[in-house]
Write an enzyme that holds these catalytic residues in place. Structure first.
Site, PDB file in Angstrom:
ATOM      1  N   CYS A 205       0.826  -1.219   0.000  1.00  0.00           N
ATOM      2  CA  CYS A 205       0.000   0.000   0.000  1.00  0.00           C
ATOM      3  C   CYS A 205       0.856   1.264   0.000  1.00  0.00           C
ATOM      4  O   CYS A 205       0.335   2.361  -0.156  1.00  0.00           O
ATOM      5  CB  CYS A 205      -0.944   0.006   1.197  1.00  0.00           C
ATOM      6  SG  CYS A 205      -2.114  -1.351   1.152  1.00  0.00           S
TER       7      CYS A 205
ATOM      8  N   HIS B 226      -2.750   6.826   4.747  1.00  0.00           N
ATOM      9  CA  HIS B 226      -3.332   5.629   4.141  1.00  0.00           C
ATOM     10  C   HIS B 226      -4.532   5.202   4.987  1.00  0.00           C
ATOM     11  O   HIS B 226      -4.461   5.172   6.216  1.00  0.00           O
ATOM     12  CB  HIS B 226      -2.267   4.539   4.105  1.00  0.00           C
ATOM     13  CG  HIS B 226      -2.772   3.204   3.660  1.00  0.00           C
ATOM     14  ND1 HIS B 226      -3.599   3.066   2.564  1.00  0.00           N
ATOM     15  CD2 HIS B 226      -2.579   1.952   4.155  1.00  0.00           C
ATOM     16  CE1 HIS B 226      -3.880   1.781   2.414  1.00  0.00           C
ATOM     17  NE2 HIS B 226      -3.286   1.086   3.359  1.00  0.00           N
TER      18      HIS B 226
ATOM     19  N   ASN C 162     -10.387   0.075   2.552  1.00  0.00           N
ATOM     20  CA  ASN C 162      -8.968   0.154   2.198  1.00  0.00           C
ATOM     21  C   ASN C 162      -8.827  -0.158   0.696  1.00  0.00           C
ATOM     22  O   ASN C 162      -9.043  -1.288   0.276  1.00  0.00           O
ATOM     23  CB  ASN C 162      -8.195  -0.859   3.049  1.00  0.00           C
ATOM     24  CG  ASN C 162      -6.708  -0.857   2.761  1.00  0.00           C
ATOM     25  OD1 ASN C 162      -6.250  -0.267   1.783  1.00  0.00           O
ATOM     26  ND2 ASN C 162      -5.951  -1.521   3.608  1.00  0.00           N
TER      27      ASN C 162
HETATM   28  O1  UT7 Z   1      -3.243  -1.691   3.930  1.00  0.00           O
HETATM   29  C1  UT7 Z   1      -2.966  -2.976   4.410  1.00  0.00           C
HETATM   30  C2  UT7 Z   1      -2.631  -2.975   5.825  1.00  0.00           C
HETATM   31  N1  UT7 Z   1      -3.576  -3.710   6.610  1.00  0.00           N
HETATM   32  C3  UT7 Z   1      -4.013  -3.215   7.758  1.00  0.00           C
HETATM   33  O2  UT7 Z   1      -3.720  -2.107   8.112  1.00  0.00           O
HETATM   34  C4  UT7 Z   1      -4.790  -4.051   8.682  1.00  0.00           C
HETATM   35  C5  UT7 Z   1      -4.290  -3.869  10.089  1.00  0.00           C
HETATM   36  N2  UT7 Z   1      -5.076  -4.669  11.031  1.00  0.00           N
HETATM   37  C6  UT7 Z   1      -6.335  -4.338  11.335  1.00  0.00           C
HETATM   38  O3  UT7 Z   1      -6.883  -3.384  10.828  1.00  0.00           O
HETATM   39  C7  UT7 Z   1      -7.025  -5.137  12.391  1.00  0.00           C
HETATM   40  O4  UT7 Z   1      -6.099  -6.041  12.963  1.00  0.00           O
HETATM   41  C8  UT7 Z   1      -8.237  -5.937  11.836  1.00  0.00           C
HETATM   42  C9  UT7 Z   1      -9.364  -4.994  11.489  1.00  0.00           C
HETATM   43  C10 UT7 Z   1      -7.847  -6.740  10.611  1.00  0.00           C
HETATM   44  C11 UT7 Z   1      -8.751  -6.897  12.906  1.00  0.00           C
HETATM   45  O5  UT7 Z   1      -9.108  -6.166  14.063  1.00  0.00           O
HETATM   46  P1  UT7 Z   1      -8.629  -6.651  15.503  1.00  0.00           P
HETATM   47  O6  UT7 Z   1      -9.191  -5.718  16.491  1.00  0.00           O
HETATM   48  O7  UT7 Z   1      -7.132  -6.781  15.450  1.00  0.00           O
HETATM   49  O8  UT7 Z   1      -9.347  -8.028  15.635  1.00  0.00           O
HETATM   50  P2  UT7 Z   1      -8.713  -9.454  15.899  1.00  0.00           P
HETATM   51  O9  UT7 Z   1      -8.046  -9.965  14.664  1.00  0.00           O
HETATM   52  O10 UT7 Z   1      -7.890  -9.424  17.151  1.00  0.00           O
HETATM   53  O11 UT7 Z   1      -9.980 -10.322  16.167  1.00  0.00           O
HETATM   54  C12 UT7 Z   1     -10.834 -10.099  17.299  1.00  0.00           C
HETATM   55  C13 UT7 Z   1     -12.010 -11.035  17.208  1.00  0.00           C
HETATM   56  C14 UT7 Z   1     -11.636 -12.480  16.917  1.00  0.00           C
HETATM   57  O12 UT7 Z   1     -12.549 -13.309  17.593  1.00  0.00           O
HETATM   58  P3  UT7 Z   1     -12.113 -14.034  18.973  1.00  0.00           P
HETATM   59  O13 UT7 Z   1     -10.918 -14.869  18.623  1.00  0.00           O
HETATM   60  O14 UT7 Z   1     -11.798 -12.917  19.909  1.00  0.00           O
HETATM   61  O15 UT7 Z   1     -13.328 -14.818  19.325  1.00  0.00           O
HETATM   62  C15 UT7 Z   1     -11.882 -12.603  15.436  1.00  0.00           C
HETATM   63  O16 UT7 Z   1     -12.180 -13.932  15.055  1.00  0.00           O
HETATM   64  O17 UT7 Z   1     -12.845 -10.624  16.130  1.00  0.00           O
HETATM   65  C16 UT7 Z   1     -13.094 -11.730  15.260  1.00  0.00           C
HETATM   66  N3  UT7 Z   1     -13.246 -11.225  13.911  1.00  0.00           N
HETATM   67  C17 UT7 Z   1     -14.433 -10.843  13.420  1.00  0.00           C
HETATM   68  N4  UT7 Z   1     -15.668 -10.813  13.946  1.00  0.00           N
HETATM   69  C18 UT7 Z   1     -16.660 -10.346  13.178  1.00  0.00           C
HETATM   70  C19 UT7 Z   1     -12.289 -11.049  12.977  1.00  0.00           C
HETATM   71  N5  UT7 Z   1     -12.849 -10.541  11.869  1.00  0.00           N
HETATM   72  C20 UT7 Z   1     -14.172 -10.403  12.108  1.00  0.00           C
HETATM   73  C21 UT7 Z   1     -15.246  -9.930  11.344  1.00  0.00           C
HETATM   74  N6  UT7 Z   1     -16.468  -9.908  11.918  1.00  0.00           N
HETATM   75  N7  UT7 Z   1     -15.119  -9.487  10.092  1.00  0.00           N
END
Ligand code: UT7
Length: 330
Positions: free
Chosen positions: A114, A255, A285
């Site tokens: 990105c 970004h 994004n």
């Molecule tokens: O330009 C490219 C660069 N990419 C980025 O900048 C992405 C950077 N990362 C992020 O933006 C965040 O890490 C995410 C938005 C991808 C994820 O957010 P998070 O707060 O880090 O969530 P997590 O991965 O720690 O997941 C928390 C919970 C998990 O459930 P459990 O294990 O706590 O039960 C996930 O399974 O949220 C769950 N989860 C979802 N729930 C509903 C993950 N994705 C989803 C979803 N809907 N879409």
């Protein structure tokens, strides 16, 4: 007198079709509440199946050229930042040239996650400062939905499609234009954000397709942790190279990957929200296109003025991160 790359034109293209969080609730196990609270995204625009990255790029380029008062034949070079080229080769830059004009123009793709648009701007600036090229088109275009796995809720909710293009023009130094850039890449993070199959490491096969390895994979938590450090570093180091400080920055165009990452930078620098451009809620994004699309919206809202110090900053796969510091004005 030295020459500087001045932003002579900016144009963007966003596909019409909108995919809302409510639509995604029908596709994967997610909720509008989770997506908005964890990312800030409410909807994103997605390209039609037949609409390629180069087609979106060409549409943005036509608008950028019109904004600059130029025609395609005036261009001396095309730099196209993309992570979703129409094909791995030939380049998307060559395809855009062909869609813009019958006149051959040198062009090359830049692939830096990105951060590719930031890299492209610095490379174009260097080409201009060398004195060899005057009018350089810098494109950021991605069709991330073409490599998004709609069975993976951790990534499916994040991405949209769009394109943006800058016409950079070499001018005698009037203090306007790209003042400095800061670029970084560190391959130790190569596995955090990757399209595993389709390259020389893991050529496409029936097995890679069955394993869904042609889709983008991301370790969201680790990428998030990296981004929260990388964005402020890129802003500070870019400004330092320009001989400026955060207090001199009129407008930050970050970004748009996650609202919480942008908010962390805003808090770190104690910025008034009026100095930061945010539109992730409506586009998600769009990779290398987030910055030109956000900047164009800010221009249309009358938020960008002659003489402003505008900082573009991004992070992404590689891992990569960087910034361009621009004194706005033609
Ligand atoms: O330009 C490219 C660069 N990419 C980025 O900048 C992405 C950077 N990362 C992020 O933006 C965040 O890490 C995410 C938005 C991808 C994820 O957010 P998070 O707060 O880090 O969530 P997590 O991965 O720690 O997941 C928390 C919970 C998990 O459930 P459990 O294990 O706590 O039960 C996930 O399974 O949220 C769950 N989860 C979802 N729930 C509903 C993950 N994705 C989803 C979803 N809907 N879409």
């Amino acid at each position: 007198m030295t020459r500087r790359a001045v932003v002579a034109g900016l144009g963007t293209y966003v596909p019409q079709k909108v995919l809302t969080n409510q639509d995604l609730e029908q596709i994967v196990d997610t909720s509008d509440e989770w997506i908005v609270s964890r990312t800030g995204i409410k909807e994103r625009h997605i390209a039609e199946p037949g609409e390629t990255t180069s087609m979106m790029a060409a549409k943005a380029s036509v608008r950028a050229l019109a904004d600059a008062g130029l025609v395609a034949e005036d261009l001396d070079f095309i730099v196209c930042a993309t992570n979703t080229p129409d094909t791995i080769f030939p380049s998307t830059a060559a395809r855009v040239q062909h869609q813009l004009t019958s006149k051959p123009i040198p062009g090359v793709d830049v692939q830096a996650g990105c951060t590719g648009l930031i890299y492209g701007m610095e490379m174009a600036s260097a080409l201009i400062q060398s004195g060899s090229y005057r009018n350089v088109l810098v494109i950021g275009a991605d069709k991330l939905t073409s490599i998004t796995d709609y069975e993976d809720r951790t990534t499916a909710v994040l991405f949209g499609d769009a394109a943006g293009a800058f016409v950079l023009q070499g001018r005698e130094d009037t203090g306007r234009g790209i003042l400095a850039s800061y670029l970084q890449a560190d391959g130790r993070g190569e596995d955090l954000l990757v399209q595993p199959a389709g390259g020389s490491k893991l050529p496409a096969s029936a097995e890679t397709v069955a394993a869904r390895q042609h889709y983008l994979k991301m370790n969201g938590n680790e990428t998030f942790r990296f981004a929260v450090k990388a964005m402020p570093e890129a802003v500070e180091e870019g400004l330092k190279k320009a001989g400026l400080g955060v207090e001199d920055m009129t407008l930050l165009v970050p970004h748009q990957a996650n609202l919480r990452i942008i908010d962390a930078a805003v808090r770190r620098f104690e910025l008034d929200p009026s100095r930061v451009v945010v539109n992730i809620d409506r586009y998600g994004n769009t990779s290398v296109a987030t910055i030109p699309v956000a900047l164009q919206e800010a221009r249309e809202q009358g938020r960008v003025h002659d003489g402003d110090v505008v900082v573009l900053c991004a992070f992404g796969a590689g891992l990569t991160w960087g910034s361009n510091v621009i004194r706005w004005g033609r």
